[in-house]
Scaffold this active site. Structure first.
Site, mmCIF file in Angstrom:
data_model
loop_
_atom_site.group_PDB
_atom_site.id
_atom_site.type_symbol
_atom_site.label_atom_id
_atom_site.label_comp_id
_atom_site.label_asym_id
_atom_site.label_seq_id
_atom_site.Cartn_x
_atom_site.Cartn_y
_atom_site.Cartn_z
ATOM 1 N N PRO A 2 0.821 -1.603 -0.344
ATOM 2 C CA PRO A 2 0.637 0.371 -0.119
ATOM 3 C C PRO A 2 0.684 1.527 0.203
ATOM 4 C CG PRO A 2 -0.251 -1.418 1.778
ATOM 5 C CD PRO A 2 0.569 -1.860 1.443
ATOM 6 N N GLU A 3 0.629 2.019 -0.471
ATOM 7 C CA GLU A 3 1.110 3.478 -1.177
ATOM 8 C C GLU A 3 0.163 4.137 0.034
ATOM 9 O OE1 GLU A 3 2.494 4.622 -5.006
ATOM 10 O OE2 GLU A 3 2.720 2.460 -5.199
ATOM 11 N N LYS A 54 2.225 6.547 4.714
ATOM 12 C CA LYS A 54 1.929 4.790 4.450
ATOM 13 C C LYS A 54 1.804 4.847 5.574
ATOM 14 C CE LYS A 54 5.045 5.050 0.373
ATOM 15 N NZ LYS A 54 6.055 4.179 -0.188
ATOM 16 N N HIS A 83 -2.671 -15.608 5.482
ATOM 17 C CA HIS A 83 -1.555 -15.116 6.362
ATOM 18 C C HIS A 83 -1.565 -14.433 6.978
ATOM 19 C CE1 HIS A 83 0.436 -17.184 2.793
ATOM 20 N NE2 HIS A 83 -0.298 -16.699 2.074
ATOM 21 N N ARG A 137 4.822 -11.242 3.523
ATOM 22 C CA ARG A 137 5.953 -11.691 2.895
ATOM 23 C C ARG A 137 6.538 -11.111 4.686
ATOM 24 N NH1 ARG A 137 7.729 -8.505 -2.334
ATOM 25 N NH2 ARG A 137 9.659 -8.914 -1.869
ATOM 26 N N ARG A 289 14.413 -1.092 -8.769
ATOM 27 C CA ARG A 289 12.987 -1.555 -8.802
ATOM 28 C C ARG A 289 12.712 -1.021 -10.242
ATOM 29 N NH1 ARG A 289 9.748 0.927 -3.463
ATOM 30 N NH2 ARG A 289 8.587 -1.217 -4.497
#
Length: 299
Positions: A2-3, A54, A83, A137, A289
């Site tokens: 998420p940004e 964020k 998760h 993650r 990136r």
DNA sequence: CCGATCCTGATA
DNA sequence: TATCAGGATCGG
């Protein structure tokens, strides 16, 4: 993941449901995902939700804060999943019965299946419900802080892109201070916060600025355009509920996806046609990136 | 400045 | 098998 727009969407959707609730207990399934002693906030009431960049602050009574950073794959949900890393058990009653164990660290969380799933539109039971921090993650975290400690940890975090302090004057001044490529500079959260890979790429395209341009080489008028487009694109994405890209790494608290991915300009559109000039969108690497841009429109 | 690192996948 | 992923930090 998420940004700014995705975190703001989470904030907007969570706030009306959890403000006024009390934290009854906390199940920590993955210790890496939780910082601080959970006992500190058992019995605290949720006062408000605020966001900077964020980061999401769940503001609690007695000046406590539960700070959330979702990093790449984190999220807060009304339902458990594969998760789920932390379970926050909420209730509308202010306190627990004295015999009840306030916190269960690890174990036992798989017995949650008997919690009645809330059907869509159903009225939530006043006895409470759970909030699930999920993170495939494990880069994200929840952290217990006091308001003073929060100010300390956010002292290196810049002004929020949607705050009135993010002015054209301020933005241009910051750009002039750096010779780093503008795309890289936009991702640095220390001067202004909230921009991630999606919105860095798309706002540069909208502003017709080459992502490799050293920040200090950007003219005042281009800087003003970019500042305006950053706010514009963030606001629009919030109206779309954020971006749920191909891997569905971001979902809203109810499990639904956002729709801003239908409005991507260059992000994840390698080899597709530029929406303006029809030439091929290119993908390059900057600081490890992906950067997507149109070499023709963004000179 | 770059790359490695923290993790767990999905996809080419 | 290798690369890729909405983030951020650390060391060289």
């Amino acid at each position: 993941m998420p940004e700014l727009p995705e975190v703001e969407t989470i904030r907007i959707q969570l706030e009306p449901k959890i403000v006024g609730q009390t934290i009854r207990s906390i199940d920590i399934i993955c210790p890496k995902s939780f910082c601080g002693n959970p006992h500190k906030i058992i019995g605290k009431k949720i006062i408000s939700l605020t966001r900077r960049g964020k980061q999401l602050s769940i503001n609690l009574s007695d000046n406590y804060v539960l700070l959330a950073h979702f990093k790449m794959t984190g999220g807060l949900f009304f339902h458990p999943s594969k998760h789920t890393r932390v379970i926050l058990k909420l209730g509308s009653r202010p306190s627990l019965s004295k015999r009840e164990t306030p916190t269960n660290v690890g174990e036992g969380d798989l017995k949650q299946k008997d919690v009645a799933p809330l059907s869509r539109g159903a009225v939530r039971r006043t006895e409470g419900f759970n909030l699930y921090f999920s993170d495939l993650r494990k880069f994200g975290w929840l952290k217990i802080l006091t308001q003073n400690e929060l100010a300390q940890t956010q002292k290196n975090l810049g002004v929020d892109i949607l705050s009135p302090d993010f002015t054209q004057k301020y933005f241009f001044k910051q750009l002039q201070s750096s010779s780093r490529p503008i795309k890289i500079f936009l991702l640095d959260q220390s001067k202004f916060a909230g921009i991630g890979n999606i919105y860095a790429c798309d706002s540069l395209f909208l502003s017709k600025i080459n992502p490799l341009t050293p920040a200090k080489n950007i003219s005042l008028s281009k800087s003003n355009t970019l500042q305006h487009n950053l706010q514009k694109i963030m606001s629009e994405s919030i109206l779309h509920g954020g971006s749920t890209a191909r891997d569905r790494g971001y979902l809203m608290p109810d499990g639904q996806g956002g729709s801003h991915q239908d409005h991507f300009l260059v992000y994840q559109r390698e080899n597709e046609k530029c929406l303006i000039c029809n030439s091929k969108i290119k993908r390059i690497k900057q600081a490890g990136r992906s950067t997507f841009y149109c070499p023709h429109c963004q000179k």
